[in-house]
Write a protein that holds these residues in place. Structure first.
Motif, PDB file in Angstrom:
ATOM      1  N   ASP A 175       0.855  -1.183   0.000  1.00  0.00           N
ATOM      2  CA  ASP A 175       0.000   0.000   0.000  1.00  0.00           C
ATOM      3  C   ASP A 175       0.889   1.230   0.000  1.00  0.00           C
ATOM      4  O   ASP A 175       1.503   1.565   1.012  1.00  0.00           O
ATOM      5  N   ALA A 176       0.967   1.909  -1.147  1.00  0.00           N
ATOM      6  CA  ALA A 176       1.846   3.066  -1.270  1.00  0.00           C
ATOM      7  C   ALA A 176       1.476   4.159  -0.276  1.00  0.00           C
ATOM      8  O   ALA A 176       2.348   4.878   0.220  1.00  0.00           O
ATOM      9  N   ALA A 177       0.208   4.299   0.025  1.00  0.00           N
ATOM     10  CA  ALA A 177      -0.243   5.362   0.930  1.00  0.00           C
ATOM     11  C   ALA A 177       0.289   5.173   2.344  1.00  0.00           C
ATOM     12  O   ALA A 177       0.329   6.130   3.129  1.00  0.00           O
ATOM     13  N   ALA A 178       0.704   3.957   2.669  1.00  0.00           N
ATOM     14  CA  ALA A 178       1.199   3.676   4.022  1.00  0.00           C
ATOM     15  C   ALA A 178       2.688   3.972   4.160  1.00  0.00           C
ATOM     16  O   ALA A 178       3.235   3.898   5.271  1.00  0.00           O
ATOM     17  N   ILE A 179       3.345   4.311   3.063  1.00  0.00           N
ATOM     18  CA  ILE A 179       4.784   4.586   3.102  1.00  0.00           C
ATOM     19  C   ILE A 179       5.003   6.044   3.494  1.00  0.00           C
ATOM     20  O   ILE A 179       4.634   6.963   2.774  1.00  0.00           O
ATOM     21  N   GLU A 180       5.599   6.257   4.639  1.00  0.00           N
ATOM     22  CA  GLU A 180       5.837   7.610   5.133  1.00  0.00           C
ATOM     23  C   GLU A 180       7.318   7.927   5.325  1.00  0.00           C
ATOM     24  O   GLU A 180       7.707   9.091   5.297  1.00  0.00           O
ATOM     25  N   THR A 181       8.142   6.913   5.558  1.00  0.00           N
ATOM     26  CA  THR A 181       9.567   7.123   5.793  1.00  0.00           C
ATOM     27  C   THR A 181      10.386   6.215   4.879  1.00  0.00           C
ATOM     28  O   THR A 181       9.860   5.280   4.260  1.00  0.00           O
ATOM     29  N   TRP A 182      11.687   6.497   4.823  1.00  0.00           N
ATOM     30  CA  TRP A 182      12.568   5.620   4.046  1.00  0.00           C
ATOM     31  C   TRP A 182      12.636   4.232   4.658  1.00  0.00           C
ATOM     32  O   TRP A 182      12.822   3.244   3.935  1.00  0.00           O
ATOM     33  N   ASP A 183      12.471   4.120   5.955  1.00  0.00           N
ATOM     34  CA  ASP A 183      12.376   2.788   6.581  1.00  0.00           C
ATOM     35  C   ASP A 183      11.199   2.023   5.988  1.00  0.00           C
ATOM     36  O   ASP A 183      11.307   0.828   5.661  1.00  0.00           O
ATOM     37  N   ASP A 184      10.059   2.715   5.864  1.00  0.00           N
ATOM     38  CA  ASP A 184       8.877   2.085   5.274  1.00  0.00           C
ATOM     39  C   ASP A 184       9.147   1.662   3.838  1.00  0.00           C
ATOM     40  O   ASP A 184       8.721   0.587   3.390  1.00  0.00           O
ATOM     41  N   LEU A 185       9.850   2.519   3.091  1.00  0.00           N
ATOM     42  CA  LEU A 185      10.103   2.217   1.689  1.00  0.00           C
ATOM     43  C   LEU A 185      11.044   1.025   1.535  1.00  0.00           C
ATOM     44  O   LEU A 185      10.866   0.204   0.629  1.00  0.00           O
ATOM     45  N   ILE A 186      12.037   0.936   2.393  1.00  0.00           N
ATOM     46  CA  ILE A 186      12.947  -0.216   2.332  1.00  0.00           C
ATOM     47  C   ILE A 186      12.180  -1.515   2.581  1.00  0.00           C
ATOM     48  O   ILE A 186      12.380  -2.513   1.883  1.00  0.00           O
ATOM     49  N   ALA A 187      11.270  -1.488   3.557  1.00  0.00           N
ATOM     50  CA  ALA A 187      10.457  -2.670   3.829  1.00  0.00           C
ATOM     51  C   ALA A 187       9.551  -2.985   2.637  1.00  0.00           C
ATOM     52  O   ALA A 187       9.405  -4.153   2.236  1.00  0.00           O
ATOM     53  N   ALA A 188       8.961  -1.938   2.043  1.00  0.00           N
ATOM     54  CA  ALA A 188       8.089  -2.140   0.885  1.00  0.00           C
ATOM     55  C   ALA A 188       8.882  -2.638  -0.306  1.00  0.00           C
ATOM     56  O   ALA A 188       8.433  -3.534  -1.041  1.00  0.00           O
ATOM     57  N   GLY A 189      10.071  -2.086  -0.514  1.00  0.00           N
ATOM     58  CA  GLY A 189      10.900  -2.498  -1.625  1.00  0.00           C
ATOM     59  C   GLY A 189      11.302  -3.957  -1.539  1.00  0.00           C
ATOM     60  O   GLY A 189      11.390  -4.653  -2.556  1.00  0.00           O
ATOM     61  N   THR A 190      11.549  -4.406  -0.335  1.00  0.00           N
ATOM     62  CA  THR A 190      11.898  -5.815  -0.135  1.00  0.00           C
ATOM     63  C   THR A 190      10.733  -6.721  -0.539  1.00  0.00           C
ATOM     64  O   THR A 190      10.927  -7.762  -1.197  1.00  0.00           O
ATOM     65  N   LYS A 191       9.508  -6.326  -0.195  1.00  0.00           N
ATOM     66  CA  LYS A 191       8.324  -7.098  -0.579  1.00  0.00           C
ATOM     67  C   LYS A 191       8.158  -7.102  -2.100  1.00  0.00           C
ATOM     68  O   LYS A 191       7.834  -8.139  -2.693  1.00  0.00           O
ATOM     69  N   VAL A 192       8.387  -5.953  -2.725  1.00  0.00           N
ATOM     70  CA  VAL A 192       8.255  -5.866  -4.173  1.00  0.00           C
ATOM     71  C   VAL A 192       9.280  -6.753  -4.863  1.00  0.00           C
ATOM     72  O   VAL A 192       8.968  -7.483  -5.815  1.00  0.00           O
ATOM     73  N   LYS A 193      10.512  -6.711  -4.379  1.00  0.00           N
ATOM     74  CA  LYS A 193      11.580  -7.515  -4.978  1.00  0.00           C
ATOM     75  C   LYS A 193      11.275  -9.008  -4.830  1.00  0.00           C
ATOM     76  O   LYS A 193      11.467  -9.789  -5.775  1.00  0.00           O
ATOM     77  N   ASP A 194      10.810  -9.413  -3.662  1.00  0.00           N
ATOM     78  CA  ASP A 194      10.497 -10.829  -3.437  1.00  0.00           C
ATOM     79  C   ASP A 194       9.358 -11.303  -4.327  1.00  0.00           C
ATOM     80  O   ASP A 194       9.361 -12.442  -4.811  1.00  0.00           O
ATOM     81  N   ALA A 195       8.384 -10.413  -4.549  1.00  0.00           N
ATOM     82  CA  ALA A 195       7.189 -10.808  -5.293  1.00  0.00           C
ATOM     83  C   ALA A 195       7.354 -10.694  -6.803  1.00  0.00           C
ATOM     84  O   ALA A 195       6.744 -11.461  -7.559  1.00  0.00           O
TER      85      ALA A 195
END
Length: 439
Positions: A175-195
């Motif tokens: 959920d892009a709207a839930a990304i507020e910090t670079w910490d959030d983006l790193i976690a999101a990026g990891t999910k995107v890469k895995d998927a």
């Protein structure tokens, strides 16, 4: 305008050429004096302008409109090419001859010119004073010398945001709207890469500074303090470097150098996002039309919770060399092009140049849904962010600071060196070579 990446060889050649030009110089003077707001009926003659690429195209188009209003003035725009512009301007400033009436100058280069050639440009301070409240404050600061003297009228802003592949984020359940910090983006990026197998973003960490300057600016910091002291090892620099290191350690950076490689990585779906200036929207629509409907835009993630979510990446201004033969008409044309809401809006619509002149952002165009971005009103987002860009200090030693930071990024991100130690060593070396104090 977007900052154009160059190869390491080209950068080295340019640096050597510029060094040979600047050695021993104290700045070329002229007798044009401060800019004057002259009545239209007094304007005559020819105004020669140097620019490049879409900027030259925009000025050529507006030159016709200006001539219709001022029949006694002819504006001739010369596309000198991006690769030649810096050296041609430097040579002309050094020799005191050969420059036109108006020149396009990249925002990040202005301070180097002002440091080496303090008398090289017409003083715009008084003539442009009324425009200051209406300009992107970060661009105004970057176009002024340490004493506050304005040397270039700001043109376009490189207001930064995060462009992302909505299809890949959805596939990964992010959920892009839930990304507020670079910490959030790193976690999101990891999910995107895995998927999906796509890395998060492309960045040159082998021979460039990558995201570091932008991450520093989000924290209100640059390579130098407002009084010109070396701040290469500031807490903001350390935090920025740590984020880049974490991105790389997580396998989220597609390490590529050069403009073509950056475009290709996005076009081929090797990366799922790009943290960059608003001008990237033009690159997407022209270079990747087949991906229409698959991109969204959000503010940059904050470095810390609640922190600033924008910065600047790119941009330029128009300056009048002190040796200009027709400075009054040059100033009139600069105002016509850059301090006029309708003309600035036209350059956004036609050439993709996002205005530094804030009143232009009130035009309905900037609130319109953009089909390519799934109907998102992306320019409304950038409009809201532009006035919030932190102003940072550039100096005539900015190029040296950039080279120092390149070595730090490569050493820390790719070779595992300690970031605090490397930053401290780089700051000390920069202070020694430039004669500046450390912050």
């Amino acid at each position: 305008m977007p900052p154009r990446p160059r190869t390491a060889a080209a950068l080295t050649a340019a640096a050597l050429a510029l060094t040979s030009v600047l050695t021993g110089c104290g700045g070329s003077g002229g007798d044009a004096g401060p800019a004057q707001n002259v009545d239209a009926d007094q304007l005559k003659g020819t105004v020669t302008v140097w620019s490049w690429d879409v900027a030259a195209t925009a000025l050529q188009r507006l030159a016709t409109d200006f001539h219709a209003l001022h029949p006694e003035v002819t504006v001739e725009v010369v596309d000198v090419g991006y690769d030649n512009a810096e050296q041609k301007l430097s040579v002309g400033l050094k020799s005191g001859s050969g420059l036109p009436d108006l020149v396009t100058v990249e925002t990040q280069q202005m301070q180097s010119y002002l440091g080496k050639f303090p008398k090289g440009f017409v003083d715009l301070t008084e003539a442009a004073a009324g425009y200051k409240p209406d300009m992107d404050p970060s661009k105004w600061a970057a176009s002024s010398d340490p004493d506050g003297r304005l040397a270039a009228l700001p043109w376009d802003s490189g207001t930064a945001g995060l462009f992302y592949r909505t299809d890949l984020f959805t596939q990964a359940g992010v959920d892009a709207a839930a990304i507020e910090t670079w910490d959030d983006l790193i976690a999101a990026g990891t999910k995107v890469k895995d998927a999906t197998g796509a890395k998060l973003l492309a960045s040159d960490v082998s021979g460039g500074v990558g995201l570091v300057p932008m991450l520093m600016q989000q924290q209100g910091a640059g390579y130098f303090t407002p009084d010109g002291k070396v701040a290469l090892d500031s807490p903001a620099a350390l935090a920025a470097l740590e984020i880049v290191r974490r991105l790389n350690d997580a396998g989220l950076i597609h390490n590529e150098a050069g403009w073509d490689a950056l475009v290709r990585a996005n076009k081929d779906g090797k990366v799922a996002a790009e943290a960059t200036g608003v001008w990237w929207s033009g690159t997407l629509t022209t270079e990747m039309p087949e991906l229409g409907g698959k991109f969204g835009v959000m503010p940059l993630p904050a470095v810390t919770p609640g922190g600033i979510r924008t910065a600047s990446n790119g941009g330029s201004g128009l300056a009048i060399p002190a040796q200009a033969e027709n400075p009054d008409a040059a100033w009139a044309f600069a105002k016509f092009a850059l301090a006029d809401a309708a003309n600035q809006t036209s350059m956004m619509k036609n050439e993709g140049l996002f205005p530094a002149y804030l009143p232009a952002l009130a035009d309905p165009y900037f609130a319109q849904p953009q089909e390519y971005f799934g109907g998102q009103e992306i320019y409304r987002l950038f409009t809201e962010q532009t006035a919030q860009i932190p102003a940072v200090t550039y100096t005539d030693d900015n190029a040296a600071a950039t080279e120092a930071m390149k070595a730090v990024v490569s050493g820390v991100v790719l070779n595992g060196k300690d970031p605090a130690t490397e930053l401290a060593a780089a700051a000390g070396q920069l202070a020694d070579t430039t004669g500046r104090e450390r912050a």
